[in-house]
Design a protein around this motif. Sequence first.
Motif, PDB file in Angstrom:
ATOM      1  N   PHE A   1       3.963  -0.495  11.829  1.00  0.00           N
ATOM      2  CA  PHE A   1       3.300  -1.561  12.571  1.00  0.00           C
ATOM      3  C   PHE A   1       1.856  -1.146  12.828  1.00  0.00           C
ATOM      4  O   PHE A   1       1.544   0.050  12.879  1.00  0.00           O
ATOM      5  CB  PHE A   1       4.011  -1.794  13.911  1.00  0.00           C
ATOM      6  N   LEU A   2       0.987  -2.132  12.989  1.00  0.00           N
ATOM      7  CA  LEU A   2      -0.406  -1.840  13.311  1.00  0.00           C
ATOM      8  C   LEU A   2      -0.498  -1.267  14.724  1.00  0.00           C
ATOM      9  O   LEU A   2       0.131  -1.799  15.643  1.00  0.00           O
ATOM     10  CB  LEU A   2      -1.257  -3.111  13.236  1.00  0.00           C
ATOM     11  N   ARG A   3      -1.276  -0.214  14.870  1.00  0.00           N
ATOM     12  CA  ARG A   3      -1.507   0.335  16.220  1.00  0.00           C
ATOM     13  C   ARG A   3      -2.265  -0.701  17.047  1.00  0.00           C
ATOM     14  O   ARG A   3      -1.992  -0.901  18.227  1.00  0.00           O
ATOM     15  CB  ARG A   3      -2.289   1.644  16.121  1.00  0.00           C
TER      16      ARG A   3
ATOM     17  N   GLU B   1      -6.681   3.693   2.187  1.00  0.00           N
ATOM     18  CA  GLU B   1      -6.749   2.464   1.391  1.00  0.00           C
ATOM     19  C   GLU B   1      -7.242   1.255   2.170  1.00  0.00           C
ATOM     20  O   GLU B   1      -7.918   0.399   1.602  1.00  0.00           O
ATOM     21  CB  GLU B   1      -5.368   2.140   0.812  1.00  0.00           C
ATOM     22  N   THR B   2      -6.877   1.164   3.456  1.00  0.00           N
ATOM     23  CA  THR B   2      -7.140  -0.060   4.220  1.00  0.00           C
ATOM     24  C   THR B   2      -7.951   0.156   5.491  1.00  0.00           C
ATOM     25  O   THR B   2      -8.378  -0.822   6.108  1.00  0.00           O
ATOM     26  CB  THR B   2      -5.821  -0.735   4.640  1.00  0.00           C
ATOM     27  N   GLY B   3      -8.093   1.407   5.939  1.00  0.00           N
ATOM     28  CA  GLY B   3      -8.759   1.685   7.207  1.00  0.00           C
ATOM     29  C   GLY B   3      -7.896   1.411   8.419  1.00  0.00           C
ATOM     30  O   GLY B   3      -8.317   1.636   9.547  1.00  0.00           O
ATOM     31  N   LEU B   4      -6.671   0.931   8.203  1.00  0.00           N
ATOM     32  CA  LEU B   4      -5.789   0.577   9.319  1.00  0.00           C
ATOM     33  C   LEU B   4      -5.111   1.814   9.908  1.00  0.00           C
ATOM     34  O   LEU B   4      -4.820   2.765   9.195  1.00  0.00           O
ATOM     35  CB  LEU B   4      -4.706  -0.398   8.852  1.00  0.00           C
ATOM     36  N   ASP B   5      -4.860   1.742  11.206  1.00  0.00           N
ATOM     37  CA  ASP B   5      -4.085   2.774  11.896  1.00  0.00           C
ATOM     38  C   ASP B   5      -2.691   2.200  12.140  1.00  0.00           C
ATOM     39  O   ASP B   5      -2.555   1.093  12.668  1.00  0.00           O
ATOM     40  CB  ASP B   5      -4.733   3.140  13.232  1.00  0.00           C
ATOM     41  N   ILE B   6      -1.678   2.963  11.737  1.00  0.00           N
ATOM     42  CA  ILE B   6      -0.297   2.492  11.891  1.00  0.00           C
ATOM     43  C   ILE B   6       0.488   3.433  12.788  1.00  0.00           C
ATOM     44  O   ILE B   6       0.126   4.598  12.960  1.00  0.00           O
ATOM     45  CB  ILE B   6       0.413   2.345  10.526  1.00  0.00           C
TER      46      ILE B   6
ATOM     47  N   GLN C   1      -9.416  -3.343   5.388  1.00  0.00           N
ATOM     48  CA  GLN C   1     -10.614  -3.250   4.551  1.00  0.00           C
ATOM     49  C   GLN C   1     -10.176  -2.760   3.179  1.00  0.00           C
ATOM     50  O   GLN C   1      -9.189  -2.046   3.069  1.00  0.00           O
ATOM     51  CB  GLN C   1     -11.588  -2.223   5.138  1.00  0.00           C
ATOM     52  N   ASN C   2     -10.925  -3.119   2.155  1.00  0.00           N
ATOM     53  CA  ASN C   2     -10.615  -2.636   0.808  1.00  0.00           C
ATOM     54  C   ASN C   2     -11.453  -1.388   0.551  1.00  0.00           C
ATOM     55  O   ASN C   2     -12.577  -1.472   0.062  1.00  0.00           O
ATOM     56  CB  ASN C   2     -10.896  -3.713  -0.242  1.00  0.00           C
ATOM     57  N   LEU C   3     -10.908  -0.219   0.914  1.00  0.00           N
ATOM     58  CA  LEU C   3     -11.651   1.036   0.835  1.00  0.00           C
ATOM     59  C   LEU C   3     -11.556   1.703  -0.533  1.00  0.00           C
ATOM     60  O   LEU C   3     -12.236   2.697  -0.773  1.00  0.00           O
ATOM     61  CB  LEU C   3     -11.179   1.994   1.934  1.00  0.00           C
TER      62      LEU C   3
ATOM     63  N   PRO D   1       0.831  -1.205   0.000  1.00  0.00           N
ATOM     64  CA  PRO D   1       0.000   0.000   0.000  1.00  0.00           C
ATOM     65  C   PRO D   1       0.866   1.256   0.000  1.00  0.00           C
ATOM     66  O   PRO D   1       2.028   1.233   0.409  1.00  0.00           O
ATOM     67  CB  PRO D   1      -0.791  -0.115   1.306  1.00  0.00           C
ATOM     68  N   GLY D   2       0.289   2.350  -0.468  1.00  0.00           N
ATOM     69  CA  GLY D   2       0.995   3.624  -0.491  1.00  0.00           C
ATOM     70  C   GLY D   2       0.379   4.555  -1.508  1.00  0.00           C
ATOM     71  O   GLY D   2      -0.634   4.235  -2.128  1.00  0.00           O
TER      72      GLY D   2
END
Length: 141
Positions: free
Chosen positions: A92-94, A59-64, A101-103, A38-39
């Motif tokens: 790293f994931l928080r 892009e993913t909904g993830l918090d890093i 998720q595929n946003l 991702p990026g």
Amino acid sequence: MEAPVPRVGVVVFIVKGKMVLLGRRRSTGVGDSKFALPGGHLEFGESFEECAAREIKEETGLDIDKIEFLTVTNNLFLEETKHYVAIYVRAFLRDPHQLPQNLEPTKCEGWDWYDWDNLPKPLFWPLEKMVLEGFNPFPNA
């Protein structure tokens, strides 16, 4: 017509154990149907870390967090008349239990975790080149 100019992208190795997050690209530009990290494009005034966190969230909904600079690559896509300078960071994931998720389904078929020693094929060529050269995105244990 204006001459093409290089663009700057920030690309993120989100690591979890010995796995990385990859998605299969849907692109009219470069790398269609290839697995990639991702990026996205660095926006005016952003730090690399800010760009990484924003793009991953979009892009993913993830918090890093724990975002660290790794390397830079200079990527020419001559057939597409594109030139990208890619800034690679590790993060790293928080929350290690958060799921991607595929946003942006028009840009990616979906996200999944892949073991670094068993990556899917075909890889987006800048990533494939790094793998073939022995690049290691994981912190030294």
